[in-house]
Design a protein around this motif. Structure first.
Motif, PDB file in Angstrom:
ATOM      1  N   SER A 108     -61.439  43.480 -29.963  1.00  0.00           N
ATOM      2  CA  SER A 108     -62.003  42.901 -28.546  1.00  0.00           C
ATOM      3  C   SER A 108     -63.539  43.297 -28.400  1.00  0.00           C
ATOM      4  O   SER A 108     -64.123  42.797 -27.242  1.00  0.00           O
ATOM      5  CB  SER A 108     -61.102  43.821 -27.695  1.00  0.00           C
ATOM      6  OG  SER A 108     -61.489  45.097 -27.774  1.00  0.00           O
ATOM      7  N   VAL A 109     -64.045  44.194 -29.302  1.00  0.00           N
ATOM      8  CA  VAL A 109     -65.449  44.298 -28.788  1.00  0.00           C
ATOM      9  C   VAL A 109     -66.533  43.657 -29.989  1.00  0.00           C
ATOM     10  O   VAL A 109     -67.813  44.162 -29.897  1.00  0.00           O
ATOM     11  CB  VAL A 109     -65.764  45.856 -28.734  1.00  0.00           C
ATOM     12  CG1 VAL A 109     -64.901  46.530 -27.650  1.00  0.00           C
ATOM     13  CG2 VAL A 109     -65.512  46.744 -29.934  1.00  0.00           C
ATOM     14  N   ARG A 110     -66.077  42.849 -30.831  1.00  0.00           N
ATOM     15  CA  ARG A 110     -66.583  42.564 -32.067  1.00  0.00           C
ATOM     16  C   ARG A 110     -68.090  41.990 -31.672  1.00  0.00           C
ATOM     17  O   ARG A 110     -69.000  41.792 -32.425  1.00  0.00           O
ATOM     18  CB  ARG A 110     -66.004  41.925 -32.895  1.00  0.00           C
ATOM     19  CG  ARG A 110     -65.498  40.428 -32.603  1.00  0.00           C
ATOM     20  CD  ARG A 110     -64.401  39.953 -33.366  1.00  0.00           C
ATOM     21  NE  ARG A 110     -63.899  38.331 -33.303  1.00  0.00           N
ATOM     22  CZ  ARG A 110     -63.220  38.260 -32.371  1.00  0.00           C
ATOM     23  NH1 ARG A 110     -62.566  39.243 -31.818  1.00  0.00           N
ATOM     24  NH2 ARG A 110     -62.880  36.738 -32.198  1.00  0.00           N
ATOM     25  N   HIS A 111     -68.160  41.089 -30.441  1.00  0.00           N
ATOM     26  CA  HIS A 111     -69.251  40.476 -29.963  1.00  0.00           C
ATOM     27  C   HIS A 111     -70.176  41.219 -29.197  1.00  0.00           C
ATOM     28  O   HIS A 111     -71.062  40.578 -28.490  1.00  0.00           O
ATOM     29  CB  HIS A 111     -68.961  39.162 -29.480  1.00  0.00           C
ATOM     30  CG  HIS A 111     -68.363  38.178 -30.629  1.00  0.00           C
ATOM     31  ND1 HIS A 111     -68.818  37.767 -31.670  1.00  0.00           N
ATOM     32  CD2 HIS A 111     -67.051  37.484 -30.659  1.00  0.00           C
ATOM     33  CE1 HIS A 111     -68.237  37.004 -32.314  1.00  0.00           C
ATOM     34  NE2 HIS A 111     -67.099  36.731 -31.690  1.00  0.00           N
ATOM     35  N   LYS A 112     -69.949  42.444 -28.866  1.00  0.00           N
ATOM     36  CA  LYS A 112     -70.725  43.204 -27.940  1.00  0.00           C
ATOM     37  C   LYS A 112     -71.609  43.882 -28.467  1.00  0.00           C
ATOM     38  O   LYS A 112     -71.580  44.519 -29.913  1.00  0.00           O
ATOM     39  CB  LYS A 112     -69.620  44.498 -27.261  1.00  0.00           C
ATOM     40  CG  LYS A 112     -69.118  43.797 -26.059  1.00  0.00           C
ATOM     41  CD  LYS A 112     -68.413  45.009 -25.057  1.00  0.00           C
ATOM     42  CE  LYS A 112     -67.843  44.581 -23.840  1.00  0.00           C
ATOM     43  NZ  LYS A 112     -67.190  45.759 -23.253  1.00  0.00           N
ATOM     44  N   ASP A 113     -72.886  44.300 -27.875  1.00  0.00           N
ATOM     45  CA  ASP A 113     -73.816  45.192 -28.272  1.00  0.00           C
ATOM     46  C   ASP A 113     -73.513  46.651 -28.599  1.00  0.00           C
ATOM     47  O   ASP A 113     -72.616  46.875 -27.738  1.00  0.00           O
ATOM     48  CB  ASP A 113     -74.985  45.073 -27.721  1.00  0.00           C
ATOM     49  CG  ASP A 113     -75.865  43.834 -27.824  1.00  0.00           C
ATOM     50  OD1 ASP A 113     -75.582  43.295 -28.619  1.00  0.00           O
ATOM     51  OD2 ASP A 113     -77.098  43.693 -26.888  1.00  0.00           O
ATOM     52  N   ILE A 114     -73.554  47.162 -29.790  1.00  0.00           N
ATOM     53  CA  ILE A 114     -73.090  48.477 -29.931  1.00  0.00           C
ATOM     54  C   ILE A 114     -73.771  49.409 -28.738  1.00  0.00           C
ATOM     55  O   ILE A 114     -73.040  50.430 -28.645  1.00  0.00           O
ATOM     56  CB  ILE A 114     -73.874  49.045 -31.295  1.00  0.00           C
ATOM     57  CG1 ILE A 114     -73.130  48.138 -32.389  1.00  0.00           C
ATOM     58  CG2 ILE A 114     -73.568  50.680 -31.650  1.00  0.00           C
ATOM     59  CD1 ILE A 114     -73.496  48.470 -33.831  1.00  0.00           C
ATOM     60  N   GLY A 115     -74.834  49.304 -28.149  1.00  0.00           N
ATOM     61  CA  GLY A 115     -75.264  50.005 -27.352  1.00  0.00           C
ATOM     62  C   GLY A 115     -74.377  50.167 -25.959  1.00  0.00           C
ATOM     63  O   GLY A 115     -74.266  50.958 -25.152  1.00  0.00           O
ATOM     64  N   GLU A 116     -73.753  49.090 -25.672  1.00  0.00           N
ATOM     65  CA  GLU A 116     -72.890  48.856 -24.559  1.00  0.00           C
ATOM     66  C   GLU A 116     -71.380  49.658 -24.848  1.00  0.00           C
ATOM     67  O   GLU A 116     -70.689  49.740 -23.769  1.00  0.00           O
ATOM     68  CB  GLU A 116     -72.342  47.462 -24.238  1.00  0.00           C
ATOM     69  CG  GLU A 116     -73.647  46.640 -23.692  1.00  0.00           C
ATOM     70  CD  GLU A 116     -73.467  45.076 -23.930  1.00  0.00           C
ATOM     71  OE1 GLU A 116     -72.165  44.973 -23.430  1.00  0.00           O
ATOM     72  OE2 GLU A 116     -74.159  44.240 -23.820  1.00  0.00           O
ATOM     73  N   LEU A 117     -71.043  50.026 -26.175  1.00  0.00           N
ATOM     74  CA  LEU A 117     -69.793  50.422 -26.244  1.00  0.00           C
ATOM     75  C   LEU A 117     -69.486  52.041 -25.757  1.00  0.00           C
ATOM     76  O   LEU A 117     -70.571  52.548 -25.894  1.00  0.00           O
ATOM     77  CB  LEU A 117     -69.660  50.440 -27.822  1.00  0.00           C
ATOM     78  CG  LEU A 117     -69.579  48.992 -28.710  1.00  0.00           C
ATOM     79  CD1 LEU A 117     -69.146  49.171 -29.880  1.00  0.00           C
ATOM     80  CD2 LEU A 117     -68.630  48.091 -27.557  1.00  0.00           C
ATOM     81  N   SER A 118     -68.326  52.424 -25.681  1.00  0.00           N
ATOM     82  CA  SER A 118     -67.982  53.568 -25.289  1.00  0.00           C
ATOM     83  C   SER A 118     -68.297  54.499 -26.723  1.00  0.00           C
ATOM     84  O   SER A 118     -68.147  53.990 -27.843  1.00  0.00           O
ATOM     85  CB  SER A 118     -66.572  53.615 -24.618  1.00  0.00           C
ATOM     86  OG  SER A 118     -65.713  53.465 -25.768  1.00  0.00           O
ATOM     87  N   LYS A 119     -68.059  55.644 -26.584  1.00  0.00           N
ATOM     88  CA  LYS A 119     -68.283  56.866 -27.681  1.00  0.00           C
ATOM     89  C   LYS A 119     -67.189  56.662 -28.601  1.00  0.00           C
ATOM     90  O   LYS A 119     -67.355  56.614 -29.782  1.00  0.00           O
ATOM     91  CB  LYS A 119     -68.246  58.090 -27.236  1.00  0.00           C
ATOM     92  CG  LYS A 119     -69.299  58.889 -28.003  1.00  0.00           C
ATOM     93  CD  LYS A 119     -69.736  60.060 -27.390  1.00  0.00           C
ATOM     94  CE  LYS A 119     -70.601  60.793 -28.237  1.00  0.00           C
ATOM     95  NZ  LYS A 119     -70.962  62.157 -27.792  1.00  0.00           N
ATOM     96  N   GLY A 120     -66.041  56.068 -28.255  1.00  0.00           N
ATOM     97  CA  GLY A 120     -64.812  56.031 -29.321  1.00  0.00           C
ATOM     98  C   GLY A 120     -65.079  54.600 -29.945  1.00  0.00           C
ATOM     99  O   GLY A 120     -64.642  54.982 -31.264  1.00  0.00           O
ATOM    100  N   TYR A 121     -65.441  53.844 -29.468  1.00  0.00           N
ATOM    101  CA  TYR A 121     -65.654  52.434 -30.105  1.00  0.00           C
ATOM    102  C   TYR A 121     -66.812  52.726 -30.981  1.00  0.00           C
ATOM    103  O   TYR A 121     -66.763  52.309 -32.274  1.00  0.00           O
ATOM    104  CB  TYR A 121     -65.878  51.470 -29.132  1.00  0.00           C
ATOM    105  CG  TYR A 121     -64.579  50.791 -28.602  1.00  0.00           C
ATOM    106  CD1 TYR A 121     -63.776  50.105 -29.559  1.00  0.00           C
ATOM    107  CD2 TYR A 121     -64.341  50.751 -27.531  1.00  0.00           C
ATOM    108  CE1 TYR A 121     -62.568  49.572 -29.065  1.00  0.00           C
ATOM    109  CE2 TYR A 121     -63.120  50.008 -26.891  1.00  0.00           C
ATOM    110  CZ  TYR A 121     -62.205  49.703 -27.873  1.00  0.00           C
ATOM    111  OH  TYR A 121     -60.866  49.060 -27.292  1.00  0.00           O
TER     112      TYR A 121
END
Lengths: 298, 244
Positions: A108-121
């Protein structure tokens, strides 16, 4: 750090346990060829880190402490970059990318910037990055630090699942983590190995008194005078600590002599004295106690 | 080095370079650098062009080395210091890569960005060529000289970036270094005659001047490439020094 020596076998999950600053991270940095050792050697699958650093690094997947990532890249880009740096060819990169996205639950997050991800992701991305080239050895430095309890369970399961076919070395200062994930524990303190064995072996070896938590209801005037000596008199009880009262509910924590189970006797005592037994549980010697014993005395 | 090794090496360098270039364009650094570069150069270049009333690029070739003094350290300052600060350097250096591949990849990325900015100044060339007859020899020499100069500056900036995890400090170190190199042949009057020719030879603008005149001398090329190579070598050494 001085004089650390150990072997790890394939399929083994080894936990590195120790207080902060004990040398866990340093050991890992040396194994992964980030830092050279001042003396001594490390062999990974027969390759020495001094002479065949590249081969060693090819065999190792590493998740550094604090999980550094490139925040400006999105998940797919980053994993692809990691694959390229491991010299995977195009078809394998593709396979591994979809596999890692699948295994680590990153779809679900593969196209998101890593900076936007939660710590778990982010932690999952870190793990995916470490495993992208199917390494034989995984080195994980505090893989669950800073995660919430649900995420910790998820990451632990992930590690366990992966650890079956690989050699995993993980460091932690969380004791329950070791009991939950590891086949074998090495406790280090001040740069030295102070214990080495399976979690249960260590518990046996360093077993002290067993602790039983007791909660009972009894209408008495003075708990210390009326209850305390009676409990103390139960066979096998070494010492009793009074944990306070809430109305007529009294709490005790009871240390038993080594090797004896006092619960049955405590129960009979409660029945004969007409105390209402609300709770009785064995806390056992946890790894925590072992850890305290080994790392406290300076 | 076998052919296979060479191919992996080139692949590694390429992967690192492409990430850096992408990162420049993602973070808008590239656009800012290019716009600022073109604006400064364009302003001073065109405002004097009509005063002198000669169809020449000489003004541009005098101006760009000065603009480079600020722009190049700004482009290179984050290359290694940011990785050190965020800890990603640990990821990068525990991958099966040679330190030299990391350094070269980053060097090429920054050099390419400067190259793109320089390429866009060809717009000024086109306008001048449309206005009057222009001598192409010095133009080719000028651009070649600027690229060589940029290469040396980038290598110095990269070295500065490898020394600290603070980008501002990396910028200042880089700037002071390239500024000194640039000024060497301009302070000859303060220098005893015995050393003057050595100092002049060390100054980068002296060699740039030679190349920009359209005279390609091996001594100038050796100067540029040896300085560039030496700086990259020092960067590799600095990156490898991770003990603490």
């Amino acid at each position: 750090m001085n004089d650390i020596s150990f072997d790890v076998k394939t399929g083994e999950i080894l936990g590195f346990l120790g207080p902060n600053g004990a040398g866990k991270t340093t050991t890992m940095k040396i194994i992964t060829c980030y830092m050279p050792p001042t003396s001594g050697s490390v062999d990974v699958d027969g390759y020495s880190i001094a002479d065949h650093s590249l081969e060693v690094r090819r065999k190792i997947g590493y998740l550094p402490e604090l999980n550094p990532l490139y925040f400006d890249m999105n998940v797919l880009e980053y994993l692809e970059y990691a694959a390229q740096l491991h010299q995977l060819d195009k078809t394998r990169t593709k396979q591994q990318l979809s596999l890692m996205i699948e295994v680590c639950g990153l779809k679900s997050v593969r196209h998101k910037d890593i900076g936007e991800l939660s710590k778990g992701y982010r932690q999952r991305v870190g793990l995916a990055q470490a495993m992208i080239h199917e390494p034989d050895v995984l080195i994980l430095d505090e893989p669950t630090s800073g995660l919430d309890p649900n995420q910790i369970v998820e990451i632990r399961n992930l590690i366990k699942q992966l650890g079956r076919a690989k050699t995993v070395v993980l460091s932690t200062h969380i004791l329950s983590e070791v009991t939950a994930t590891c086949d074998r524990v090495i406790i280090i303190n001040k740069g030295q190995i102070v214990a080495d064995g399976t979690p249960s072996e260590l518990q046996d070896k360093f077993q002290g008194s067993e602790i039983v938590a007791l909660e009972l209801r009894a209408s008495v005037q003075n708990a210390m005078a009326e209850l305390f000596p009676k409990i103390q008199a139960v066979p096998g009880v070494q010492s009793v600590e009074y944990g306070g009262a809430n109305g007529d509910v009294h709490k005790f924590s009871i240390h038993s002599l080594k090797g004896s189970d006092v619960r049955e006797d405590l129960f009979r005592k409660a029945v004969s004295e007409k105390w209402v037994l609300l709770e009785m549980g064995r806390k056992g010697t946890s790894l925590e106690d072992v850890f305290h014993q080994l790392t406290k005395n300076q | 080095m076998t052919q296979a090794q060479f191919r992996t090496s080139a692949g590694n360098i390429n992967a690192i370079m492409r990430r850096e270039v992408k990162s420049y364009f993602n973070s808008a650094i590239a656009y800012v650098v290019i716009v600022v570069f073109l604006a400064i150069v364009g302003w001073f270049h065109t405002s004097n062009l009509f005063l002198s009333n000669v169809a020449t690029m000489r003004l541009l070739f005098e101006l760009v080395p000065i603009v480079f003094l600020f722009v190049v350290p700004a482009v290179t300052m984050r290359l290694l210091s940011e990785e050190k600060k965020s800890g990603t350097i640990e990821l990068l250096t525990t991958k099966p890569l040679h330190d030299a591949e990391i350094v070269l990849g980053k060097f090429l990325a920054a050099w390419a960005l400067i190259g793109v900015a320089l390429l866009l100044t060809l717009v000024y060339y086109i306008t001048i060529a449309a206005l009057g007859k222009i001598d192409n020899g010095p133009v080719v020499g000028g651009y070649l000289g600027l690229m060589l100069m940029a290469g040396v500056y980038v290598a110095i900036g990269l070295l500065a970036s490898s020394l600290t995890e603070n980008q501002v400090i990396a910028f200042i170190i880089g700037f002071v270094f390239v500024f000194t190199l640039f000024m060497l042949d301009k302070v000859l009057i303060y220098i005893p005659d015995a050393f003057a020719s050595i100092v002049e030879f060390l100054g980068i603008d002296y060699h740039f001047g030679n190349v920009a005149r359209g005279v390609i001398d091996s001594r100038d090329l050796i100067y540029f490439f040896s300085l560039l190579g030496f700086m990259l070598y020092l960067t590799v050494v600095s990156l490898g020094r991770r003990k603490w």
